[in-house]
Write a protein that holds these residues in place. Structure first.
Motif, short mmCIF file in Angstrom:
data_model
loop_
_atom_site.label_atom_id
_atom_site.label_comp_id
_atom_site.label_asym_id
_atom_site.label_seq_id
_atom_site.Cartn_x
_atom_site.Cartn_y
_atom_site.Cartn_z
N GLY A 147 0.89 -1.14 0.00
CA GLY A 147 0.23 0.06 -0.13
C GLY A 147 0.89 1.33 0.00
O GLY A 147 0.61 2.09 -0.70
N LEU A 148 1.91 1.26 0.73
CA LEU A 148 2.98 2.45 0.69
C LEU A 148 3.51 2.58 -0.32
O LEU A 148 3.73 3.81 -0.74
CB LEU A 148 3.79 2.27 1.99
CG LEU A 148 3.10 2.36 3.48
CD1 LEU A 148 3.93 1.87 4.69
CD2 LEU A 148 2.58 3.92 3.97
N THR A 149 3.74 1.58 -1.24
CA THR A 149 4.54 1.78 -2.38
C THR A 149 3.65 2.38 -3.42
O THR A 149 3.93 3.38 -4.15
CB THR A 149 5.21 0.21 -2.69
OG1 THR A 149 5.98 -0.10 -1.77
CG2 THR A 149 5.82 0.68 -4.01
N ILE A 150 2.53 1.99 -3.36
CA ILE A 150 1.42 2.51 -4.30
C ILE A 150 1.24 3.97 -4.27
O ILE A 150 1.12 4.78 -5.03
CB ILE A 150 0.12 1.61 -4.30
CG1 ILE A 150 0.59 0.24 -4.78
CG2 ILE A 150 -0.98 2.49 -5.17
CD1 ILE A 150 -0.94 -0.74 -4.64
N ALA A 151 1.01 4.33 -2.60
CA ALA A 151 0.86 5.66 -2.44
C ALA A 151 1.94 6.54 -2.85
O ALA A 151 1.68 7.58 -3.31
CB ALA A 151 0.54 5.73 -0.95
N MET A 152 3.34 6.34 -2.67
CA MET A 152 4.30 6.99 -2.81
C MET A 152 4.31 7.08 -4.48
O MET A 152 4.82 8.19 -4.99
CB MET A 152 5.56 6.27 -2.46
CG MET A 152 5.95 6.21 -1.13
SD MET A 152 7.39 4.97 -0.57
CE MET A 152 8.62 5.94 -1.25
N VAL A 153 3.94 5.85 -5.34
CA VAL A 153 4.04 6.18 -6.94
C VAL A 153 3.28 7.10 -7.11
O VAL A 153 3.27 7.93 -8.19
CB VAL A 153 4.09 4.69 -7.21
CG1 VAL A 153 3.64 4.90 -8.77
CG2 VAL A 153 5.34 3.80 -7.04
N GLU A 213 -7.16 13.35 -11.08
CA GLU A 213 -8.01 12.19 -10.37
C GLU A 213 -7.45 10.77 -10.48
O GLU A 213 -7.92 10.15 -9.41
CB GLU A 213 -9.45 12.31 -11.25
CG GLU A 213 -10.15 13.71 -10.89
CD GLU A 213 -10.67 13.74 -9.45
OE1 GLU A 213 -11.55 13.17 -9.00
OE2 GLU A 213 -9.66 14.32 -8.76
N LEU A 214 -6.84 10.54 -11.50
CA LEU A 214 -6.45 9.43 -11.51
C LEU A 214 -5.21 8.73 -10.64
O LEU A 214 -5.22 7.82 -10.03
CB LEU A 214 -5.83 8.97 -12.94
CG LEU A 214 -6.90 8.75 -14.00
CD1 LEU A 214 -6.19 8.54 -15.71
CD2 LEU A 214 -7.69 7.52 -14.01
N LEU A 215 -4.47 9.86 -10.44
CA LEU A 215 -3.38 9.61 -9.26
C LEU A 215 -4.10 9.71 -8.08
O LEU A 215 -3.51 8.97 -7.09
CB LEU A 215 -2.46 10.95 -9.55
CG LEU A 215 -1.51 10.65 -10.70
CD1 LEU A 215 -0.73 12.16 -10.84
CD2 LEU A 215 -0.51 9.58 -10.68
N GLN A 216 -4.96 10.42 -7.86
CA GLN A 216 -5.62 10.65 -6.33
C GLN A 216 -6.33 9.13 -6.16
O GLN A 216 -6.29 8.54 -4.99
CB GLN A 216 -6.66 11.53 -6.25
CG GLN A 216 -6.14 13.10 -6.39
CD GLN A 216 -4.96 13.43 -5.40
OE1 GLN A 216 -4.81 12.86 -4.63
NE2 GLN A 216 -4.76 14.60 -5.30
N ALA A 217 -7.02 8.68 -7.04
CA ALA A 217 -7.60 7.35 -7.10
C ALA A 217 -6.69 6.21 -6.59
O ALA A 217 -6.74 5.67 -5.96
CB ALA A 217 -8.44 7.01 -8.21
N LEU A 218 -5.48 6.38 -7.40
CA LEU A 218 -4.63 5.43 -7.00
C LEU A 218 -4.02 5.58 -5.69
O LEU A 218 -3.53 4.44 -5.09
CB LEU A 218 -3.39 5.44 -8.33
CG LEU A 218 -2.04 4.36 -8.06
CD1 LEU A 218 -2.72 3.18 -8.42
CD2 LEU A 218 -1.04 4.76 -9.08
N ARG A 219 -3.70 6.78 -5.18
CA ARG A 219 -3.24 6.99 -3.83
C ARG A 219 -4.30 6.50 -2.79
O ARG A 219 -3.75 6.00 -1.83
CB ARG A 219 -3.09 8.66 -3.74
CG ARG A 219 -2.35 9.02 -2.48
CD ARG A 219 -1.95 10.31 -2.06
NE ARG A 219 -1.00 10.45 -0.92
CZ ARG A 219 -1.64 10.69 0.08
NH1 ARG A 219 -2.85 10.81 0.31
NH2 ARG A 219 -0.82 10.62 1.39
N GLY A 220 -5.56 6.79 -3.04
CA GLY A 220 -6.48 6.02 -2.41
C GLY A 220 -6.42 4.63 -2.00
O GLY A 220 -6.74 4.27 -0.97
N ILE A 221 -6.05 3.92 -3.16
CA ILE A 221 -6.00 2.50 -3.24
C ILE A 221 -4.61 2.27 -2.14
O ILE A 221 -4.95 1.24 -1.36
CB ILE A 221 -5.63 2.15 -4.39
CG1 ILE A 221 -7.05 2.05 -5.29
CG2 ILE A 221 -5.16 0.61 -4.42
CD1 ILE A 221 -6.90 1.82 -7.08
#
Length: 474
Positions: free
Chosen positions: A343-349, A367-375
């Motif tokens: 999860g933290l790796t995805i949030a950093m990316v 928005e795509l990046l924010q959705a990915l950060r939410g994941i």
């Protein structure tokens, strides 16, 4: 799955549902009210500065009540305490909805804060006590929906209620939810024993219940203009000193068999518990710092309205919601440490591009990046909490209370740093880029802690197996 397991799983569903309903009210309430502060001030003929106490009073009361959660669970029983807090929150919500003036609204909000500070950790204790260890990740992920999603959903829901109805519905909406949760709770809450002889550590409560609000208030006001900015560092230092005094008092009581501390800090001698709490702190810093940064990014840097901002925040919230059940399953299968690392790796990316993106970046990309950060945040937030609870299954009330305190302190620190960086950076875009860099750094530190957590989780089963073998074959 055996018949017993199916019966147990079937019983957990309604219990988790009622805990989520109660936690949803407390979790979403702050973000709902923030949207309506200007409208409330105008309708009640008050200044915006005075109306701000409707939010500040809630948060301070919540922080003051949170330290007493563990002792009250022992004294009253977790189910009884949760039900009392739920009813109190519902009644306070009704009083907020009909408040004729600002002082009465602030008082009712303080009652909401006290009951809200008891609802979340007590609910987590109830769920953790009822579920088997092999399903704790999935169940805690469901119970944690409100922690991850409510702050992102709140602005959109709050804007909708104000635009279509009235600010009073920001509070009145809790009443039907509370009634439904109460009726269901009376049927499904487990009966638990209460320890009427549990003695309260009055000194510890006084230190923590004053130190924690002072610290959180001080951190929140760091960098604020005028008098608030002057008092911010003073309150933060005072709060930190009181917390140090609390630790000293708790340690001294822990060494005396006749003196029970307010919270069992001896749990930090367990490596898996300590690494889980450290991971939770820095994950909270990144999570809540991001929740402060997102609205500022849309409104200040991109010039969007509050309503549009609330709708755009849904991408982050929906990403977190989608990730939670997946994170729960991964936690149960591979451990909380591994899940946090993913999860933290995805949030950093997802966060790193904002360090370099220009101001006019397409909102679709944002928005795509924010959705990915939410994941990413959805995968990382709850597993750390689950790991702390698993490591202290013999002290659930202490573990859930401590975890919520640590998460809130980390969140307040993250929010303070973000606001200070944006306010004190001359170029607006540069300030937001620096703030995103801080979120990446916080996630990187949390990633290191998550690696330690994964290692401690791998060692713990081997240690347990060795202990069992030595017991079986002396």
């Amino acid at each position: 799955m055996s018949v017993a397991d199916r019966a147990s799983t079937a019983g957990i569903g309604p219990l988790t549902t009622v805990i989520v309903l109660g936690g949803f009210m407390a979790g979403i309430d702050t973000s709902l009210v923030n949207v309506g502060l200007a409208t409330i001030a105008e309708d009640l003929h008050a200044t915006l500065v005075d109306a701000q106490w409707a939010t500040s009073g809630y948060l301070l009361a919540l922080a003051a009540a949170l330290p007493a959660s563990a002792w009250l669970q022992h004294r009253l029983g977790a189910s009884r305490l949760w039900l009392i807090a739920l009813v109190a929150f519902m009644v306070a919500s009704l009083l907020c909805a009909v408040a004729p003036n600002l002082p009465l609204l602030i008082i009712a909000r303080a009652v909401q804060g006290v009951s809200g500070g008891l609802l979340v950790p007590t609910g987590q204790s109830i769920v953790a006590r009822a579920v088997s260890p092999d399903r704790m990740g999935r169940t805690m992920a469901t119970a944690g929906l409100v922690i991850m999603a409510a702050p992102a959903i709140g602005p959109a829901l709050g804007g909708l209620l104000i635009d279509t109805m009235s600010w009073r519905w920001l509070f009145a909406v809790n009443v039907p939810i509370g009634v439904a949760a109460t009726l269901l709770a009376l049927r499904v809450l487990p009966k638990d024993a209460a320890n009427r002889t549990a003695r309260l550590d009055l000194l510890g409560l006084a230190l923590l219940s004053t130190g924690l609000p002072a610290l959180l208030s001080g951190l929140t006001n760091l960098g604020s203009p005028g008098t608030q900015g002057t008092w911010g560092p003073i309150l933060a230092v005072l709060g930190a000193l009181l917390l140090v005094a609390f630790v000293g008092n708790a340690t001294r009581r822990d060494r005396s068999s006749k003196r029970t501390p307010l919270l069992e800090l001896s749990l930090f001698r367990r490596m898996s518990y300590t690494t889980a709490q450290v991971t939770l702190f820095f994950t909270g810093l990144s999570l809540f710092g991001g929740l402060i940064l997102l609205p500022l990014y849309y409104e200040t840097l991109r010039g969007l309205t509050v309503t549009h901002t609330g709708l755009l925040l849904l991408a982050y919230g929906l990403g977190a919601l989608a990730a939670l059940p997946v994170g729960g399953r991964i936690t149960d299968r591979y451990g909380a440490g591994i899940t946090c690392i993913i999860g933290l790796t995805i949030a950093m990316v997802a966060t790193a591009p904002f360090v370099f993106l220009p101001q006019n970046t397409s909102l679709v990309t944002v928005e795509l990046l924010q959705a990915l950060r939410g994941i990413g945040v959805g995968l990382a937030g709850i597993p750390a909490m689950t790991a702390a609870i698993r490591a202290a299954s013999d002290h659930l009330a202490d573990a859930t209370t401590t975890a919520n305190i640590i998460q809130r302190v980390g969140g307040s620190l993250g929010s303070a740093i973000i606001v200070i960086v944006i306010a004190r950076t001359p170029r607006q875009l540069t300030g937001f880029q620096a703030a995103h860099a801080i979120l990446v750094a916080a996630a990187a530190i949390a990633l290191v802690a998550a690696g330690s957590l994964a290692i401690s989780e791998r060692r713990r089963p081997r240690a347990a197996a060795t202990s069992q073998a030595s017991t079986t074959h002396p």
